[in-house]
Each structure stands twice: as structure tokens, then as C-alpha cells.
Design an enzyme around this catalytic site. Structure first.
Site, mmCIF file in Angstrom:
data_model
loop_
_atom_site.group_PDB
_atom_site.id
_atom_site.type_symbol
_atom_site.label_atom_id
_atom_site.label_comp_id
_atom_site.label_asym_id
_atom_site.label_seq_id
_atom_site.Cartn_x
_atom_site.Cartn_y
_atom_site.Cartn_z
ATOM 1 N N SER A 86 0.834 -1.197 0.000
ATOM 2 C CA SER A 86 0.000 0.000 0.000
ATOM 3 C C SER A 86 0.875 1.255 0.000
ATOM 4 O O SER A 86 1.731 1.413 -0.864
ATOM 5 C CB SER A 86 -0.951 -0.047 1.200
ATOM 6 O OG SER A 86 -1.946 0.942 1.113
ATOM 7 N N ASP A 139 -10.140 -4.190 -5.699
ATOM 8 C CA ASP A 139 -9.515 -3.508 -4.569
ATOM 9 C C ASP A 139 -10.216 -2.158 -4.374
ATOM 10 O O ASP A 139 -10.182 -1.301 -5.249
ATOM 11 C CB ASP A 139 -8.020 -3.290 -4.855
ATOM 12 C CG ASP A 139 -7.240 -2.717 -3.677
ATOM 13 O OD1 ASP A 139 -7.865 -2.162 -2.759
ATOM 14 O OD2 ASP A 139 -5.996 -2.812 -3.699
ATOM 15 N N HIS A 195 -7.507 -5.307 -0.370
ATOM 16 C CA HIS A 195 -6.291 -4.502 -0.448
ATOM 17 C C HIS A 195 -5.086 -5.172 0.202
ATOM 18 O O HIS A 195 -4.010 -4.589 0.227
ATOM 19 C CB HIS A 195 -6.565 -3.147 0.228
ATOM 20 C CG HIS A 195 -5.531 -2.100 -0.017
ATOM 21 N ND1 HIS A 195 -5.151 -1.697 -1.291
ATOM 22 C CD2 HIS A 195 -4.781 -1.363 0.848
ATOM 23 C CE1 HIS A 195 -4.226 -0.761 -1.191
ATOM 24 N NE2 HIS A 195 -3.972 -0.537 0.088
#
Length: 267
Positions: A95, A217, A245
Site C-alpha cells: 500500500s 480492490d 487490499h
């Protein structure tokens, strides 16, 4: 300051193998990589750490002015690499940590020799000609809710971020991780994360790079991975058959296969 204690650094795996650094995303800690480490440990020296404010890091090291930009987190990464004298490591960032890795590789190219970007997003806010997945109202509401009631926000958002509603234990784990993060420090990291724009930084990447996106996502929608891939010359894009995610938790076999395949090609 003891950098290794500050970031609760853990070193495991093959002490003589190539180095892989695993960096967690917002609201998480190094435990989120527990399904990845076994796939690496026989061959690679694996370095894990917690960002300040997360996991078992040293909260006394937190300085809002430092962590109000991704550069502060990148400086922590570089300092960990320096403390361990790592050279040519592969940095695996989940991320927002994918962009932290980009900045760290630019600052210390001798320390980071390759990047793996897991569900990356260089900008979460939509822009002209760019779809990040959130408009300005979305971001304002997200940050407002987080700042007014962090625990409530965590309970509501974690299952959305994780996806996989048929596996509620995954969302519960992420909720617990969010709730274990210091709320004041989490607010700073959240603003830093969701208001950042690292699109121009992608052009500075010169090391071998793997971009891993998920087929579904809510945080980094399809198209963002392709954008990152197009912005980094020579990068490799893999779309995982995974929802949510956090594919290293929801689809560890597919994630590990893509990661180890890339690492093998680097050797």
C-alpha cells in the site's frame, strides 16, 4: 537513538541469502507478513520492522513534523538499512509503503536494489485524467470520521479495506491491527497517506520493479496498477486473482508465487 529498537526490527531467514525488506501499510505492523516469511526464509534474509506508532515500535520517537510527509517514513527505512548495513536489498512495500520504497530507493540507491509494490497507489484522490478511487468529498469524510472516532472508523473501514466478506476473520484481524495503533499517530499517518501525491516520483525509479495489483480492490482500484507500471520503465505488472487490499493475507499463495518468481529472476 537505537534505530533497531525504534522500529522494532526483526531479522530472520537465511543469514547468508539476498536481503528482502518487508514494509507494512497504514494501520498494520510486521505481523501482517507472517504468511509471506515462510515462503522466503529458506533462501532469503528477511528484515521486518514497524513504523513508529505501529506494532511494537518506540512511540517516544514519534515527531509529527517528521511523519507529516512520506519522506519521514522513507528516512526511517534508510536508517534501518544503514543500521543493518544492507546493500542491494529488495524492498517489498504494501500500500502506501510502496511509495515509501520509491522515496527510499531514490535517497539511498546503494541500499535498495529492487522494489516490489503490493497494491500501490501514488495518489488516492482522483485528478484530471487520473482515477485514484476517491474524490475530495470521500477523502474529507474518511479523514473526518477517522479523526473524530478512530476506533469506530477502524471497525467500519477495516472490512471494506480487507474485502472478502465471506471470510470475516480477515476483516476482524485488520480491525484489531488498526485498533492497536496509537490513534494520534494513526491520524498523522492517515493524512500523510491519503493526501499524498507521489506520481512524479515514479519516474525516478531505476531499479527492477514488480507491481502487484488485485483484481478487485476498494482502495487501489484496477487501473492504478497499470498507471504505476506505465510510469516505471521496465517494470513488471501482475494482476493477482485476489480481492481486497491485502493480498498477502487474503491470497498468500498467489502473492508469494509472484514475489518469489520475481526474486528468482533477480539472482
Amino acid at each position: 537513538m537505537d534505530i533497531l529498537r525504534r522500529n522494532n526490527v526483526t531479522v530472520t531467514g537465511n543469514p547468508h541469502g539476498p536481503v528482502v525488506v518487508l514494509a507494512h501499510g497504514f494501520g498494520c505492523d510486521q505481523n501482517m507478513w507472517r504468511l509471506t516469511v515462510p515462503a522466503l526464509a529458506d533462501t532469503y534474509k528477511v528484515v521486518l520492522f514497524d513504523y513508529v506508532g505501529a506494532g511494537r515500535s518506540d512511540p517516544s520517537a514519534f515527531r509529527e513534523e517528521r511523519y507529516a510527509s512520506l519522506d519521514g517514513y522513507a528516512r526511517d527505512v534508510v536508517e534501518v538499512c544503514e543500521a543493518l548495513d544492507l546493500r542491494g536489498a529488495t524492498f517489498v512495500g504494501h500500500s502506501v509503503s510502496a511509495m515509501v520504497g520509491v522515496l527510499a530507493a531514490r535517497e539511498a540507491p546503494e541500499r535498495i536494489g529492487a522494489l516490489v509494490m503490493v497494491a500501490p497507489s501514488p495518489r488516492y484522490l482522483d485528478d484530471e485524467g487520473y482515477r485514484g478511487g476517491f474524490d475530495a468529498r470521500d477523502i474529507d469524510e474518511l479523514l473526518g470520521s477517522l479523526e473524530s472516532n478512530y476506533l469506530g472508523w477502524s471497525a467500519a473501514m477495516a472490512p471494506v479495506i480487507m474485502g472478502n466478506p465471506e471470510r470475516p476473520e480477515l476483516g476482524e484481524e485488520l480491525t484489531h491491527s488498526f485498533c492497536a495503533t496509537d490513534p494520534d499517530m494513526a491520524r498523522v499517518f492517515a493524512r500523510t497517506t491519503f493526501l499524498s501525491d507521489s506520481r512524479e516520483d515514479l519516474a525516478t525509479v531505476t531499479v527492477p520493479t514488480l507491481v502487484l495489483e488485485c483484481s478487485e480492490d476498494a482502495i487501489a482500484p484496477r487501473g492504478v496498477g497499470a498507471y504505476v507500471h506505465a510510469a516505471i520503465p521496465g517494470s513488471r505488472l501482475v494482476t493477482l486473482d485476489a480481492t481486497g487490499h491485502c493480498p498477502h493475507l487474503s491470497a498468500p499463495n498467489a502473492t508469494n508465487a509472484a514475489l518469489t518468481g520475481f526474486l528468482a529472476d533477480l539472482r
